[in-house]
Design an enzyme around this catalytic site. Structure first.
Site, PDB file in Angstrom:
ATOM      1  N   LYS A   7       0.865  -1.101   0.081  1.00 46.00           N
ATOM      2  CA  LYS A   7       0.094   0.006   0.016  1.00 46.00           C
ATOM      3  C   LYS A   7       0.894   1.294   0.068  1.00 46.00           C
ATOM      4  CE  LYS A   7      -3.788  -0.532   2.316  1.00 46.00           C
ATOM      5  NZ  LYS A   7      -4.375  -0.923   3.806  1.00 46.00           N
ATOM      6  N   ARG A  48      -3.181   3.659   8.459  1.00 48.58           N
ATOM      7  CA  ARG A  48      -3.472   1.882   7.810  1.00 48.58           C
ATOM      8  C   ARG A  48      -2.451   1.055   7.781  1.00 48.58           C
ATOM      9  NH1 ARG A  48      -5.145   4.300   1.608  1.00 48.58           N
ATOM     10  NH2 ARG A  48      -6.221   2.413   1.654  1.00 48.58           N
ATOM     11  N   GLY A  80      -8.161  -6.780   4.105  1.00 50.35           N
ATOM     12  CA  GLY A  80      -8.978  -6.921   5.391  1.00 50.35           C
ATOM     13  C   GLY A  80      -8.704  -7.585   6.499  1.00 50.35           C
ATOM     14  N   MET A 133      -5.585  -7.023   8.464  1.00 56.33           N
ATOM     15  CA  MET A 133      -5.290  -5.980   9.596  1.00 56.33           C
ATOM     16  C   MET A 133      -6.131  -4.951   9.631  1.00 56.33           C
ATOM     17  SD  MET A 133      -1.118  -6.648   8.806  1.00 56.33           S
ATOM     18  CE  MET A 133      -1.343  -6.311   7.295  1.00 56.33           C
ATOM     19  N   ARG A 168      -3.363  -1.785  -6.384  1.00 58.96           N
ATOM     20  CA  ARG A 168      -2.519  -2.932  -5.982  1.00 58.96           C
ATOM     21  C   ARG A 168      -2.967  -3.959  -7.217  1.00 58.96           C
ATOM     22  NH1 ARG A 168      -5.725  -4.668  -0.751  1.00 58.96           N
ATOM     23  NH2 ARG A 168      -7.830  -4.909  -1.805  1.00 58.96           N
ATOM     24  N   HIS A 213      -3.885 -42.173   1.732  1.00 56.56           N
ATOM     25  CA  HIS A 213      -4.506 -42.778   0.125  1.00 56.56           C
ATOM     26  C   HIS A 213      -5.356 -42.199  -0.637  1.00 56.56           C
ATOM     27  CE1 HIS A 213      -6.216 -46.027  -1.980  1.00 56.56           C
ATOM     28  NE2 HIS A 213      -5.208 -46.397  -2.338  1.00 56.56           N
ATOM     29  N   SER A 251      15.092 -42.805 -11.646  1.00 54.67           N
ATOM     30  CA  SER A 251      13.499 -42.292 -11.518  1.00 54.67           C
ATOM     31  C   SER A 251      13.554 -42.043 -10.149  1.00 54.67           C
ATOM     32  CB  SER A 251      12.531 -42.910 -12.101  1.00 54.67           C
ATOM     33  OG  SER A 251      11.209 -42.385 -11.626  1.00 54.67           O
ATOM     34  N   CYS A 265       9.435 -39.045  -9.897  1.00 50.41           N
ATOM     35  CA  CYS A 265       7.952 -39.596 -10.118  1.00 50.41           C
ATOM     36  C   CYS A 265       7.335 -39.643  -8.890  1.00 50.41           C
ATOM     37  CB  CYS A 265       8.098 -41.080 -10.750  1.00 50.41           C
ATOM     38  SG  CYS A 265       8.847 -42.197  -9.712  1.00 50.41           S
ATOM     39  N   TYR A 275      13.093 -35.051 -16.871  1.00 48.96           N
ATOM     40  CA  TYR A 275      11.712 -34.776 -16.908  1.00 48.96           C
ATOM     41  C   TYR A 275      11.137 -34.927 -15.233  1.00 48.96           C
ATOM     42  CZ  TYR A 275      11.415 -39.881 -16.150  1.00 48.96           C
ATOM     43  OH  TYR A 275      11.508 -41.273 -15.950  1.00 48.96           O
TER      44      TYR A 275
HETATM   45  P1  ADP Z   1      -7.801  -2.374   4.019  1.00 44.74           P
HETATM   46  O1  ADP Z   1      -6.385  -2.738   3.954  1.00 44.74           O
HETATM   47  O2  ADP Z   1      -8.511  -3.265   4.774  1.00 44.74           O
HETATM   48  O3  ADP Z   1      -8.352  -2.228   2.728  1.00 44.74           O
HETATM   49  P2  ADP Z   1      -7.472   0.302   4.010  1.00 44.74           P
HETATM   50  O4  ADP Z   1      -6.237   0.912   4.763  1.00 44.74           O
HETATM   51  O5  ADP Z   1      -7.239   0.208   2.555  1.00 44.74           O
HETATM   52  O6  ADP Z   1      -7.726  -1.066   4.552  1.00 44.74           O
HETATM   53  O7  ADP Z   1      -8.602   1.267   4.495  1.00 44.74           O
HETATM   54  C1  ADP Z   1      -9.944   0.755   4.680  1.00 44.74           C
HETATM   55  C2  ADP Z   1     -10.728   1.845   3.930  1.00 44.74           C
HETATM   56  O8  ADP Z   1     -10.763   3.039   4.330  1.00 44.74           O
HETATM   57  C3  ADP Z   1     -10.720   1.801   2.606  1.00 44.74           C
HETATM   58  O9  ADP Z   1     -11.947   1.558   1.887  1.00 44.74           O
HETATM   59  C4  ADP Z   1      -9.780   2.995   2.187  1.00 44.74           C
HETATM   60  O10 ADP Z   1     -10.455   3.568   1.118  1.00 44.74           O
HETATM   61  C5  ADP Z   1     -10.415   4.155   3.300  1.00 44.74           C
HETATM   62  N1  ADP Z   1      -9.691   5.025   3.751  1.00 44.74           N
HETATM   63  C6  ADP Z   1      -8.398   4.734   4.032  1.00 44.74           C
HETATM   64  N2  ADP Z   1      -7.709   5.946   4.202  1.00 44.74           N
HETATM   65  C7  ADP Z   1      -8.679   6.906   3.843  1.00 44.74           C
HETATM   66  C8  ADP Z   1      -8.304   8.208   3.838  1.00 44.74           C
HETATM   67  N3  ADP Z   1      -7.169   9.257   3.927  1.00 44.74           N
HETATM   68  N4  ADP Z   1      -9.375   9.132   3.327  1.00 44.74           N
HETATM   69  C9  ADP Z   1     -10.391   8.419   3.153  1.00 44.74           C
HETATM   70  N5  ADP Z   1     -10.732   7.026   2.965  1.00 44.74           N
HETATM   71  C10 ADP Z   1      -9.660   6.260   3.457  1.00 44.74           C
HETATM   72 MG    MG Z   2      -7.735  -1.382   1.228  1.00 42.78          MG
END
Ligand code: ADP
Ligand code: MG
Ligand code: MG
Length: 906
Positions: free
Chosen positions: A27, A98, A107, A109, A371, A489, A797, A864, A884
């Site tokens: 990210k 984040r 989702g 963390m 990503r 098995h 083999s 094998c 192979y």
């Molecule tokens: P995850 O990795 O679980 O997707 P994110 O860090 O991407 O978590 O954030 C969760 C949500 O919050 C996402 O939908 C993201 O777009 C939103 N979000 C994160 N940072 C900001 C920000 N600075 N302004 C507005 N929305 C944000």
């Molecule tokens: Mg995200």
């Protein structure tokens, strides 16, 4: 350890880059990169993954001290770009904190939004924006997230509803409103107060009013979330190391919840399920962050075509759609245009399908994440080939983009998606062999066969399976077992047959007597319908529609491309003409292993086989072997014919004889009658064959040495089948393989029998035929003396199942009792029976290949064992110069891809 701990980005500049994902997380690295290529991203900074490691070593206070100066400077950097001040009541800056690891863990963390709010700042923001609803909506979201993630106010029991949701429901009920967004300002304010009170009483911790304190709390909580339960589990499943750690990105908030010109959404540059080159996604007006994924409100589609498809599936008329569920393309055409341009730009920049998050604040578009998108196996192949055709990537990249393992999905029948969504999950076992199966329950192999012959589709349910169940397994659509792991098995055989199998479903109680199985408190009888998903291990009630797998043009094209770059060929392990044909269709270049023992499990053959084993002298054995000869010859002929023109490596009898003899009374009585002796004699003979350690007992070439008649009969069967084919104008290429050699003397002794028999057969048929005699290398001593063995054997083999078993000293059939503990305690990283242990077993293999080549430069080498279809093991084989790899038919394409990748990685 990198010296620099904090990397800033904003306003088209960044200290990081896309290729710094190890340090900045995916990210953080992409937020930096988007800045560099002119995509609008709110300013911010990323704290490195190294600091996460420091956090777990040194703790909160030490990390705060280390970061203090850098973070203060970085916050000031955001403030200057946003023209506002963190913690200021008149012109406040809010931020999000984040998580973001090297590999995407969607989702798994935690993330905290709207950080920097307290009562004073909230009041100031109302003053500034004139939008109290927005401010208090943001505030209550913040207190909720902070209370959950940082102060850890969680439900007391796993079954309880979230304590914050409980409070929201109460407040909504008081006025009778249904949706969160219908709460008024007073109610939102009240939520803030109630949340703070609940946090105090339930956790004993006070909600911090100081924004700086909030920030440190959030940063450390994100680090901690690297070690939360679901993140740990996800890493285990995906094979992501615990040591990597997460980065933390702090960035200015942009608000999608400021009214009707604001929105938030998620989009993909191509279809992640099908791979279709179609921009798509979902958005919500006047919403924030997770709302789209959380499913509280039904999101709308971004593109018009997506919206129309969605409406069609949902049975919504075009009129209704346009009025109530318009796409962003229709409702916000200007923003849509920008969004579409940027998604296209990002895909061209990264040369791959992108998964993006964005927010619109009062008509201005911001990107928050991009990503490389996760995708299905089908989409993976289509996207790689499309990108190649579009000139965005080259051939090598297209090959490297595809994950071998994921091709599996393309090879097995699959459940119809719509039907699956409505099905009820009964229990969960191990995903032993992928694919979808549904049918009527049967409990015995012979029932499976007879029901199948009567035109039924059946699922065989067993406590566990044994080789005797093979015919039943082959007749069944799928297999469900209560016991056994991924290398049991049932699992191995099912994978070999490309048959769906769920094994080790501990939650089922099988009762063979009453022909019932109890699952989740419900009793199922023979004939009841059940469905299995071998890719997930899920077991469903009733019948779910399936679809046959299709080999698309893209898939074939990818496979052809692989052949262009690969040196290691792929053969198959096949015991029947049918398997051989399937594998050939998937591109197998021959057979690397035919196990002759599987051929004996057939009514008539097993009786002759048992007679041979139970005989007490050579004369009796020869009589029985004479009965077996025509069966074996016919079997070999079928396989050699199916593989006409390609090499077929046939292994002489290998397993302990004990596995073949009848252990049940009826079977023993049949044998007594057949052989004209009394029951007691049979029973004594059966008992005398029992061994303490059959895997290290009387098996492999030891059988052929003690009973040379067996080797002679099998050689005769193989070569006369080949001679007959040759006379019919075909081109059979048999190879005869001696199993379980430990010394060259063993091999020589068997080779003499084979050569003598060959002479006889060729004389009888008046045919001269090229064939080779080779050996398995599967005992460590054979690997250690490979040079001497190569002076006699024409090919090696590697039987890496036995070689692993004997090198580690782990019994493959008993590993289930300690493997989970070994994996958990990280004594082993993976099951060595699934993934070749390159460090230990692999060294023996490499050494044997080298030693063998020194003595016989043109010695052919192959693998094998089960590993022959496992991508990392195949790559290893490619790198050490093997000729192979051989694997089960349904893994041939996987091995072909892995082999090409192994060559390209060189
Ligand atoms: P995850 O990795 O679980 O997707 P994110 O860090 O991407 O978590 O954030 C969760 C949500 O919050 C996402 O939908 C993201 O777009 C939103 N979000 C994160 N940072 C900001 C920000 N600075 N302004 C507005 N929305 C944000
Ligand atoms: Mg995200
Ligand atoms: Mg073996």
């Amino acid at each position: 350890m990198s010296e620099k701990r904090v990397y800033t980005f904003g306003n088209g500049k960044a200290e990081g880059r896309a290729d710094m994902r190890n340090l900045l997380g995916g990210k953080g690295a992409n937020l930096a990169e988007m800045n560099l290529i002119g995509v609008p991203v709110p300013p911010g900074f990323t704290i490195t993954t190294d600091v996460c490691t420091e956090y777990f070593e040194k703790g909160h206070d030490a990390v705060v001290a280390l970061l203090k100066d850098d973070v203060e400077k970085a916050v000031a950097h955001i403030e200057s770009l946003m023209n506002s001040k963190f913690g200021d009541a008149e012109n406040p800056l809010l931020v999000s904190v984040r998580s973001g690891a090297r590999a995407s863990m969607p989702g798994m963390m935690d993330t905290i939004l709207n950080l920097g709010l307290n009562d004073e700042v909230a009041a100031g923001m109302v003053e500034k924006t004139g939008n109290a609803h927005f401010v208090y909506d943001s505030y209550r979201r913040f207190v909720q997230m902070y209370g959950d993630v940082v102060l850890e106010m969680k439900p007391e029991n796993k079954e309880d509803i979230d304590p914050f949701e409980e409070i929201i429901e109460k407040v909504k009920a008081e006025r009778g409103v249904k949706l969160d967004k219908d709460l008024n300002v007073e109610e939102l304010k009240k939520l803030v107060t109630l949340f703070k009170e609940a946090i105090k009483t339930r956790t004993g911790k006070a909600f911090p009013d100081d924004p700086i304190e909030q920030l440190w709390g959030a940063i450390c909580a994100v680090f901690r979330s690297w070690m939360n339960e679901r993140a740990i589990l996800y890493r285990k499943m995906e094979g992501i190391p615990d040591e990597w750690g997460t980065a933390v990105s702090v960035m200015a908030m942009v608000f999608g919840n400021m009214g009707d010109t604001s929105a938030t959404g998620v989009c993909f540059s191509r279809d992640a399920a099908t791979g279709e080159n179609l921009f798509n996604g979902e958005y919500l007006v006047n919403a924030q962050g997770e709302d789209v994924v959380a499913g509280i409100r039904t999101p709308q589609q971004i593109t018009k075509i997506g919206s129309q498809r969605w409406a069609e599936r949902a049975g919504i008329s075009e009129e209704d759609r346009v009025a109530n569920y318009p796409s962003m393309e229709e409702a916000m055409p200007e923003i849509y245009k920008q969004l579409n341009e940027i998604q296209d730009k990002l895909e061209h920049h990264y040369h791959d399908m992108q998964d993006m998050e964005f927010t619109v604040q009062e008509g201005k578009l911001w990107f928050l994440q991009t990503r490389n998108g996760k995708r299905t196996g089908t989409a993976m192949v289509k996207i790689a080939m499309d990108l190649l055709h579009e000139g965005m990537i080259d051939e090598k990249t297209a090959i490297m983009r595809c994950e071998p393992q994921k091709l599996d999905e393309l090879l097995h029948p699959v459940f119809d998606k719509v039907a699956l969504a409505q099905a009820k999950v009964l229990t969960q076992g191990l995903p032993a062999s992928p694919g979808a199966a549904c049918g009527q329950i049967v409990f015995h192999a012979d029932d499976a066969e007879s029901w199948h012959d009567d035109g039924h589709q059946v699922v065989m349910v067993r406590i566990e399976t044994s080789p005797e169940d093979l015919a039943g397994m082959s007749a069944a659509e799928g297999i469900l077992t209560a016991r056994g792991g991924m290398t049991s098995h049932a699992a191995v055989v099912a994978r070999g047959m490309g048959k769906c199998c769920v094994s080790g479903a501990g939650g089922i109680n099988v009762d063979y007597k009453s022909k019932t199985v109890e699952i989740d408190g419900k009793v199922f009888h023979e004939g009841d319908y059940i469905s299995l998903n071998g890719s997930t291990g899920q077991v469903y009630e009733g019948k779910i529609q399936t679809k046959a797998a299709e080999l698309s043009g893209d898939f074939k094209e990818l496979m052809d491309l692989c052949d262009k770059y690969t040196k290691l060929q792929v053969r198959t392990n096949a015991d029947t003409p049918h398997d051989a044909q399937v594998a050939r269709a998937f591109g197998a270049k021959g057979i690397g292993l035919t196990r002759t023992e599987h051929m004996f499990f057939d009514d008539k053959k097993i009786v002759a086989m048992r007679e041979m084993i139970l005989a007490t002298n050579a004369e009796g054995r020869e009589k029985a072997l004479a009965k077996l000869l025509p069966y074996q010859k016919a079997d070999f002929k079928g396989i050699l014919e199916a593989m006409d023109g390609l090499s077929v490596n046939i292994r002489l009898l290998d397993p302990p004889l004990h596995e073949f003899v009848p252990h049940d009374l009826a079977g023993q009585e049949t044998m007594a009658k057949e052989m004209g002796v009394d029951l007691k004699t049979i029973q004594q003979r059966v008992a005398s064959l029992a061994e303490n350690n059959p895997m290290l007992g009387h098996r492999g070439c030891r059988l052929g040495i003690t009973f040379p008649e067996i080797t002679a009969m099998q050689t005769r069967a193989i070569l006369s089948a080949a001679c007959e084919l040759k006379k019919e104008g075909k081109d059979p290429k048999p190879e005869i393989m001696v199993p379980l050699i430990g010394t060259v003397a063993e091999f020589k002794q068997q080779k003499e029998i084979i050569e003598a028999t060959a002479k006889e057969v060729f004389a009888e048929y008046g045919v001269e035929l090229e064939f080779e005699i080779g050996t398995m290398i599967e005992i460590p001593r054979a690997a250690l003396t490979a040079d001497t063995i190569a002076s006699e054997a024409q090919y090696f083999s590697f039987g890496t199942n036995d070689l692993t078993q004997m090198t580690f000293g782990y019994s493959r059939d008993d590993i289930a009792s300690f493997l989970p503990v070994y994996l958990d305690k990280k004594i082993l990283k993976v099951d060595p029976f699934q993934v070749l242990d390159q460090e230990g077993v692999g060294q023996l293999v490499k050494m044997a290949v080298e030693k063998g080549h020194k003595v016989r430069p043109n010695l052919r080498t192959g693998i094998c064992g089960e590993h022959g279809g496992e991508p990392s093991s195949v790559k290893f084989c490619a790198k050490i110069g093997m000729d192979y790899a051989s694997c089960s038919p349904f893994r041939v394409p996987i091995a072909r891809l892995a082999a090409a990748q192994g060559a390209l990685e060189e």
